[in-house]
Structures are given as structure tokens and as C-alpha cells.
Design a protein around this motif. Structure first.
Motif, PDB file in Angstrom:
ATOM      1  N   PHE A   1       0.842  -1.193   0.000  1.00 19.42           N
ATOM      2  CA  PHE A   1       0.000   0.000   0.000  1.00 19.42           C
ATOM      3  C   PHE A   1       0.877   1.243   0.000  1.00 19.42           C
ATOM      4  O   PHE A   1       1.787   1.379   0.823  1.00 19.42           O
ATOM      5  N   PHE A   2       0.591   2.153  -0.927  1.00 20.12           N
ATOM      6  CA  PHE A   2       1.303   3.427  -1.013  1.00 20.12           C
ATOM      7  C   PHE A   2       0.393   4.514  -0.457  1.00 20.12           C
ATOM      8  O   PHE A   2      -0.670   4.801  -1.023  1.00 20.12           O
ATOM      9  N   ALA A   3       0.807   5.090   0.664  1.00 18.79           N
ATOM     10  CA  ALA A   3      -0.009   6.074   1.386  1.00 18.79           C
ATOM     11  C   ALA A   3       0.458   7.482   1.036  1.00 18.79           C
ATOM     12  O   ALA A   3       1.570   7.889   1.386  1.00 18.79           O
ATOM     13  N   LEU A   4      -0.400   8.213   0.336  1.00 18.61           N
ATOM     14  CA  LEU A   4      -0.064   9.560  -0.124  1.00 18.61           C
ATOM     15  C   LEU A   4      -0.870  10.605   0.628  1.00 18.61           C
ATOM     16  O   LEU A   4      -1.964  10.328   1.131  1.00 18.61           O
TER      17      LEU A   4
ATOM     18  N   ALA B   1      -1.883  -6.602   4.344  1.00 17.79           N
ATOM     19  CA  ALA B   1      -0.960  -6.035   3.364  1.00 17.79           C
ATOM     20  C   ALA B   1       0.459  -6.510   3.658  1.00 17.79           C
ATOM     21  O   ALA B   1       0.811  -6.826   4.801  1.00 17.79           O
ATOM     22  N   ALA B   2       1.290  -6.546   2.613  1.00 17.53           N
ATOM     23  CA  ALA B   2       2.675  -6.996   2.780  1.00 17.53           C
ATOM     24  C   ALA B   2       3.559  -5.889   3.335  1.00 17.53           C
ATOM     25  O   ALA B   2       4.511  -6.149   4.080  1.00 17.53           O
ATOM     26  N   ALA B   3       3.261  -4.636   2.966  1.00 23.28           N
ATOM     27  CA  ALA B   3       4.072  -3.500   3.414  1.00 23.28           C
ATOM     28  C   ALA B   3       3.311  -2.211   3.134  1.00 23.28           C
ATOM     29  O   ALA B   3       2.365  -2.183   2.335  1.00 23.28           O
ATOM     30  N   ILE B   4       3.749  -1.151   3.813  1.00 19.10           N
ATOM     31  CA  ILE B   4       3.183   0.183   3.584  1.00 19.10           C
ATOM     32  C   ILE B   4       4.339   1.134   3.284  1.00 19.10           C
ATOM     33  O   ILE B   4       5.318   1.199   4.035  1.00 19.10           O
ATOM     34  N   ILE B   5       4.240   1.838   2.182  1.00 18.67           N
ATOM     35  CA  ILE B   5       5.203   2.878   1.818  1.00 18.67           C
ATOM     36  C   ILE B   5       4.453   4.197   1.921  1.00 18.67           C
ATOM     37  O   ILE B   5       3.397   4.354   1.303  1.00 18.67           O
ATOM     38  N   TYR B   6       4.976   5.140   2.702  1.00 19.36           N
ATOM     39  CA  TYR B   6       4.201   6.360   2.912  1.00 19.36           C
ATOM     40  C   TYR B   6       5.012   7.616   2.639  1.00 19.36           C
ATOM     41  O   TYR B   6       6.245   7.609   2.651  1.00 19.36           O
ATOM     42  N   GLU B   7       4.265   8.679   2.402  1.00 17.34           N
ATOM     43  CA  GLU B   7       4.829   9.986   2.081  1.00 17.34           C
ATOM     44  C   GLU B   7       4.879  10.834   3.350  1.00 17.34           C
ATOM     45  O   GLU B   7       3.838  11.197   3.897  1.00 17.34           O
ATOM     46  N   PRO B   8       6.088  11.138   3.862  1.00 20.06           N
ATOM     47  CA  PRO B   8       6.177  11.985   5.051  1.00 20.06           C
ATOM     48  C   PRO B   8       5.934  13.456   4.675  1.00 20.06           C
ATOM     49  O   PRO B   8       5.968  13.794   3.483  1.00 20.06           O
TER      50      PRO B   8
ATOM     51  N   ASN C   1       5.804  -2.418  14.504  1.00 17.35           N
ATOM     52  CA  ASN C   1       5.063  -2.616  13.267  1.00 17.35           C
ATOM     53  C   ASN C   1       5.033  -4.093  12.894  1.00 17.35           C
ATOM     54  O   ASN C   1       6.067  -4.760  12.874  1.00 17.35           O
ATOM     55  N   ARG C   2       3.845  -4.572  12.590  1.00 15.53           N
ATOM     56  CA  ARG C   2       3.699  -5.969  12.178  1.00 15.53           C
ATOM     57  C   ARG C   2       4.175  -6.188  10.755  1.00 15.53           C
ATOM     58  O   ARG C   2       4.469  -7.301  10.346  1.00 15.53           O
ATOM     59  N   ILE C   3       4.220  -5.129   9.971  1.00 12.09           N
ATOM     60  CA  ILE C   3       4.700  -5.198   8.590  1.00 12.09           C
ATOM     61  C   ILE C   3       5.639  -4.013   8.365  1.00 12.09           C
ATOM     62  O   ILE C   3       5.595  -3.031   9.119  1.00 12.09           O
ATOM     63  N   PRO C   4       6.497  -4.067   7.355  1.00  9.72           N
ATOM     64  CA  PRO C   4       7.358  -2.912   7.068  1.00  9.72           C
ATOM     65  C   PRO C   4       6.534  -1.672   6.731  1.00  9.72           C
ATOM     66  O   PRO C   4       5.606  -1.738   5.915  1.00  9.72           O
ATOM     67  N   ILE C   5       6.848  -0.562   7.385  1.00 10.94           N
ATOM     68  CA  ILE C   5       6.221   0.733   7.088  1.00 10.94           C
ATOM     69  C   ILE C   5       7.362   1.705   6.812  1.00 10.94           C
ATOM     70  O   ILE C   5       8.110   2.072   7.717  1.00 10.94           O
ATOM     71  N   ILE C   6       7.498   2.112   5.552  1.00 13.62           N
ATOM     72  CA  ILE C   6       8.709   2.794   5.097  1.00 13.62           C
ATOM     73  C   ILE C   6       8.375   4.183   4.556  1.00 13.62           C
ATOM     74  O   ILE C   6       7.550   4.314   3.642  1.00 13.62           O
ATOM     75  N   PRO C   7       9.009   5.239   5.094  1.00  4.67           N
ATOM     76  CA  PRO C   7       8.787   6.585   4.543  1.00  4.67           C
ATOM     77  C   PRO C   7       9.641   6.809   3.296  1.00  4.67           C
ATOM     78  O   PRO C   7      10.794   6.381   3.231  1.00  4.67           O
ATOM     79  N   VAL C   8       9.062   7.481   2.302  1.00  6.80           N
ATOM     80  CA  VAL C   8       9.796   7.844   1.087  1.00  6.80           C
ATOM     81  C   VAL C   8       9.455   9.291   0.740  1.00  6.80           C
ATOM     82  O   VAL C   8       8.290   9.612   0.469  1.00  6.80           O
ATOM     83  N   ASP C   9      10.455  10.150   0.767  1.00  5.81           N
ATOM     84  CA  ASP C   9      10.237  11.551   0.406  1.00  5.81           C
ATOM     85  C   ASP C   9       9.835  11.662  -1.066  1.00  5.81           C
ATOM     86  O   ASP C   9      10.300  10.887  -1.913  1.00  5.81           O
ATOM     87  N   ASN C  10       8.975  12.649  -1.357  1.00  9.69           N
ATOM     88  CA  ASN C  10       8.527  12.904  -2.736  1.00  9.69           C
ATOM     89  C   ASN C  10       7.925  11.654  -3.387  1.00  9.69           C
ATOM     90  O   ASN C  10       8.095  11.412  -4.586  1.00  9.69           O
ATOM     91  N   LEU C  11       7.223  10.869  -2.590  1.00 12.05           N
ATOM     92  CA  LEU C  11       6.682   9.599  -3.080  1.00 12.05           C
ATOM     93  C   LEU C  11       5.752   9.798  -4.276  1.00 12.05           C
ATOM     94  O   LEU C  11       5.787   9.029  -5.234  1.00 12.05           O
ATOM     95  N   ARG C  12       4.926  10.844  -4.239  1.00 21.97           N
ATOM     96  CA  ARG C  12       3.980  11.064  -5.334  1.00 21.97           C
ATOM     97  C   ARG C  12       4.713  11.230  -6.666  1.00 21.97           C
ATOM     98  O   ARG C  12       4.254  10.741  -7.701  1.00 21.97           O
ATOM     99  N   CYS C  13       5.854  11.917  -6.630  1.00 23.59           N
ATOM    100  CA  CYS C  13       6.618  12.140  -7.862  1.00 23.59           C
ATOM    101  C   CYS C  13       7.303  10.869  -8.350  1.00 23.59           C
ATOM    102  O   CYS C  13       7.623  10.745  -9.535  1.00 23.59           O
ATOM    103  N   LEU C  14       7.558   9.924  -7.445  1.00 22.90           N
ATOM    104  CA  LEU C  14       8.263   8.687  -7.792  1.00 22.90           C
ATOM    105  C   LEU C  14       7.313   7.556  -8.175  1.00 22.90           C
ATOM    106  O   LEU C  14       7.750   6.516  -8.680  1.00 22.90           O
TER     107      LEU C  14
END
Length: 500
Positions: free
Chosen positions: A40-43, A62-69, A78-91
Motif C-alpha cells: 500500500f502506497f499512502a499519499l 498487506a505486505a508492506a506500507i510505503i508512505y509519504e512523510p 510494526n507488524r509489517i514494514p512501514i517505510i517513509p519515502v520523500d517525494n513519493l507522489r513524484c516517484l
């Protein structure tokens, strides 16, 4: 849903951020659609953040959550990986391309933007190509697909959804896809990673000022599709003042289109209207172009549909189809649902004609009423319309003024009032109307009133909803179809005639 080249999470995010090499099934940016094993990509959205729904995403396995800080997570373990990625929407475009194996590379992608006409131009491109024996996908206001269309909530879907749709269209054999590109989609990077072969600009007039703040900002965002995103062909309507300016700014790879005469010396490639003849339900036109001249029959109401047809023709000619092939294909096309759509019950009885159209902006309402005036001389025109709630309030009185200036009878009603008071919206519309008109808040009753009151020779325009099969009131979405309500009203009128 799996991609052609199965990646793990580390591969998917390679070069973006370090991630564990865990397996996953699919990617998703809508918490309501997450399935077991998805990433899941959280924007950050306009009103909320995808992280607001982390609980339900985790509960969906879900297997993992990638989120936009930035976002303050409430989880210490966290029961699953929850990973912040800057500028996620652009990537996200590159991430979606990796997962779905760059689906836009396998098709000729056409992007259509502009205030009005996007749906019709995209629909005509799809229909003509299908009529010529080629498989063309469609993505836009009406839904997505090749033959039968599946509904979507946005004109241009989210970035991940759009790549997934294109992947499925390609797997279904589509070699072309016509995509409506909204200003919101450009601003929110929903088309990131899409390789456009061609782009088309239809026109620019007032809409979405509640979101874009000004016409200047609105136009600048539309222009990005031509100035910031690579494409081989740029078809621009130079009859429109903004389009004219845009074509002068770009110059290269431009095909100029116009319903006015074009000086061929000014453009290497062009297409324009040379003459037109009004038919009972359409036009016979003669076009002048850098590919030659041709007489074409268009089975559509409205001069604006000449403009739409010319742009679709330009696109097909740029793909090296002949004028004869395009002419034969376009005369077999039907208008898209809810676009100047004639609702006719029984040709053996004299009943008023009902036309359902999506016209929901001042300019489109003006064009729709005057198109009817052109085709049906000396007929009285009814206009049944409302304005959407929680949208541009400034256009309401403008639409009221246009209806008063161009229609003979007006019925002001509701059109997706959302969280606003329908009576307040109607009052806003009436600010642009100086005479007494009928106001009926219930849209079904408003349509029935117009049909039952109209003379047999009258024309009734039901404007605003077009293809939509719902009405949004407060937080409820109910089934509603202008076509169905109009048909029922016509049946009732016919029963009254037969029983007299």
C-alpha cells in the motif's frame, strides 16, 4: 494481479530507498482496495492522508506500507514494514512502471486535455479505430475499457490505477489508448510515468476555479501536458485563444486544428473547416488539411462536435490513416453516452424531443443550447439544469444568465448538491436570472414537469449530469439517470395522449 516480471519489494524500490526483499502480490494506493499481500502506497491527499487508514490496511494483511512523510505514525512496533519515502507522489510513476512492466510503451497513448470536449474526442478516436479494425482502449469520464466500460470515480484515475488499467488494456490486445487528462491529474502527478505518443488540447474556459484559484493557474497546469511531458504529436485547437498562444509557445511537432480557415504557410501540419452544411441530425463538412481536402458526414449535433471531430481526424491522419478511411469510420460513430444524446420514445407519436448532455460549465451550457437552436429552428427550447455542490460557486449565476439569454423556458433544479444546501445553490443560480423561472429542487420532478409541460414540437435539454447514473446528496450516493427519468416521463406523456 501480477506483473510480467515478478519483483520483490527491494527490487521495486531499488535506487529509491533500501527495502527488505519480501514478496508481494500487487501495489495499491486506495486503502479500500488493498488485498492480502499487496503493498500500500499512502499519499497525502487534499483532505486526508493514506496513513489515516493504516489500521484497515494492516487488517487486510498487506505486505508492506510505503508512505509519504511528514506523518506521525502511532505504531511503536510494526507488524509489517512501514517505510517513509520523500517525494513519493513524484516517484510513483516509475514504481508503477516497474511493477506493470512499462505498459504505455506497448501502445500508442493519446492524452486529451481541455475544459470541454475531452470525452467526445477520446470516444471518437476509440470508436474510429475500432471501426477500422484496430483495438483501442479508452480511459476517462465514462469509465475504462475497450468495448464495455468499467466505472471509475475520477476522469483520470490515480497513478497506480492508471498504469494497472493500461497494463490490462495491453494484455487485452489494445494497440492504442485514448486517455482523458484532467487538470487535477496533471497537478497531482497521476500521469507520471506514462509515455504519450500524442497529446490534444481542446479548449479552455471557466471550470475548477475552486481548486486552481484562477484561470491563469488553470491554464498553466493544462499547458504542462504540452510543455513538460514529451510527445511526438501535439494537436492544438487554435480557434481557442489559449490554444493559439500555446501553439505559438511550442511551435515544434504541432498540428493546428480550427473551425476557422488556417493559413497553410503558418503551419507545417494543419486541419481546418472549409465549409459546413447542417443536416437533420448532424453535419456534412468539408475539411482542408495538409493531408488534402475531404467531405465528411458527422452524425452529431453541435458545432463544437465539428471541432471535436476535426481533432480526432487530425490524430488519425497523423497515424497515416487515409482521409477516406477516417471519413468512413467517423460516419459510423455514435455520440458518447450523455453527450447531446437524443432520448426518443416512439417516432410514431409527436412528443417533445429530449436531449441529455453533460454541459455543466457556463461555456458548455451555452454551446449546448445554441447547438439545439441551430438544428431545430423555430422550436421552443427548455433548459433543465442545476449546479454541483462543493464546487466553483462563481459559475452558478453565470450559468443562470446563459440559460435565461438562450433558452425559452428554464427549470432550475439540483445536480449533485453534495454537502451544500440545494436551496442555497438554486438561489446562487437565480442571482444570474432577472425573470421568474420555475424552480423544482427534486430533479426527477423537474424533468417530469418539463416533459409534461412541453409542446410536442419543443426541445428539452437536460443539462449537467450526462452519462452519470447517480445523484450525490450529503454523504449519500443514490442511483439516478437523466435518461431513465426522461424516458419514464415521455412514457407517461404518451399514455396521457393515448388515453385522451
Amino acid at each position: 494481479m501480477s506483473n510480467q516480471h515478478k519483483l520483490n519489494l527491494k527490487d521495486l524500490l531499488s535506487g529509491i530507498i533500501d527495502a527488505p526483499p519480501i514478496a508481494f502480490n500487487d501495489i495499491c494506493d486506495d486503502s479500500r482496495l488493498v488485498n492480502k499481500g499487496d503493498v500500500f502506497f499512502a499519499l497525502k491527499g487534499i483532505e486526508s492522508h493514506g496513513c489515516d487508514f493504516i489500521d484497515s490496511v494492516i487488517d487486510s494483511n498487506a505486505a508492506a506500507i510505503i508512505y509519504e512523510p511528514p506523518y506521525e505514525l502511532a505504531y511503536s512496533e510494526n507488524r509489517i514494514p512501514i517505510i517513509p519515502v520523500d517525494n513519493l507522489r513524484c516517484l510513483l510513476g516509475e514504481i508503477a512502471n516497474r511493477h506493470y512492466d512499462y505498459p504505455s510503451k506497448s501502445m500508442n497513448i493519446v492524452g486529451i486535455t481541455g475544459t470541454n470536449g475531452k470525452t467526445t474526442v477520446a470516444w471518437l478516436i476509440k470508436s474510429c479505430l475500432n471501426n477500422m479494425g484496430y483495438t483501442c482502449g479508452y480511459v476517462g469520464t465514462l469509465g475504462y475499457g475497450i468495448e464495455s466500460l468499467k466505472k471509475i470515480s475520477l476522469t483520470t484515475p490515480s497513478c497506480i490505477s492508471l498504469h494497472k488499467i493500461l497494463f490490462n488494456l495491453s494484455k487485452s490486445g489494445a494497440k492504442y489508448s485514448a486517455i482523458e487528462v484532467s487538470s487535477h491529474a496533471i497537478e497531482q502527478n497521476r500521469i507520471a510515468g506514462i509515455e504519450f505518443d500524442s497529446v490534444i488540447f481542446t479548449n479552455l474556459s471557466r471550470d475548477h476555479i475552486d481548486y486552481h484559484n484562477s484561470m491563469e493557474e488553470y491554464g498553466a497546469i493544462k499547458a504542462r501536458l504540452f510543455t513538460k511531458i514529451k510527445s511526438k504529436v501535439k494537436i492544438i485547437n487554435i480557434s481557442d485563444s489559449f490554444g493559439k498562444s500555446l501553439s505559438n509557445q511550442i511551435k515544434e511537432d504541432v498540428i493546428a486544428s480550427s473551425i476557422k480557415n488556417i493559413e497553410s504557410s503558418n503551419y507545417e501540419k494543419f486541419i481546418s473547416l472549409e465549409e459546413k452544411k447542417l443536416e437533420e441530425f448532424g453535419y456534412t463538412i468539408r475539411i482542408n488539411s495538409s493531408w488534402g481536402n475531404k467531405e465528411i458526414f458527422l452524425p452529431f449535433i453541435g458545432e463544437f462536435n465539428i471541432e471535436n471531430s476535426i481533432q480526432a481526424t487530425a490524430l488519425l491522419l497523423s497515424y497515416n490513416f487515409s482521409l477516406n478511411e477516417v471519413s468512413d469510420a467517423i460516419k459510423k460513430c455514435n455520440p458518447p453516452p450523455g453527450r447531446m444524446q437524443l432520448i426518443q420514445l416512439n417516432k410514431n407519436y409527436d412528443l417533445p424531443k429530449v436531449i441529455v448532455d453533460f454541459s455543466h460549465t457556463p461555456s458548455s451550457l451555452n454551446l449546448a443550447i445554441n447547438a439545439i437552436r441551430d438544428h431545430f429552428h423555430n422550436r421552443k427550447i427548455w433548459c433543465v439544469f442545476g449546479c454541483g455542490g462543493n464546487r466553483d460557486r462563481g459559475k452558478r449565476k453565470l450559468m443562470g444568465k446563459i440559460a435565461e439569454e438562450n433558452a425559452d423556458y428554464i427549470v432550475v433544479t439540483s445536480d449533485n448538491p453534495r454537502n451544500e444546501d440545494p436551496d442555497t445553490i438554486i438561489l446562487n443560480i437565480l442571482e444570474g436570472i432577472s425573470t421568474d423561472v420555475r424552480t423544482i429542487k427534486n430533479r426527477s420532478e423537474a424533468i417530469e414537469y418539463a416533459v409534461m409541460s412541453a409542446d410536442e414540437k419543443d426541445i428539452i435539454l437536460i443539462a449537467g449530469k450526462g452519462h452519470e447514473n447517480f445523484q450525490i446528496t450529503k454523504n449519500k450516493t443514490i442511483e439516478f439517470s437523466d435518461q431513465d427519468i426522461s424516458s419514464e416521463a415521455l412514457k407517461k406523456k404518451l399514455d396521457n395522449i393515448q388515453n385522451d
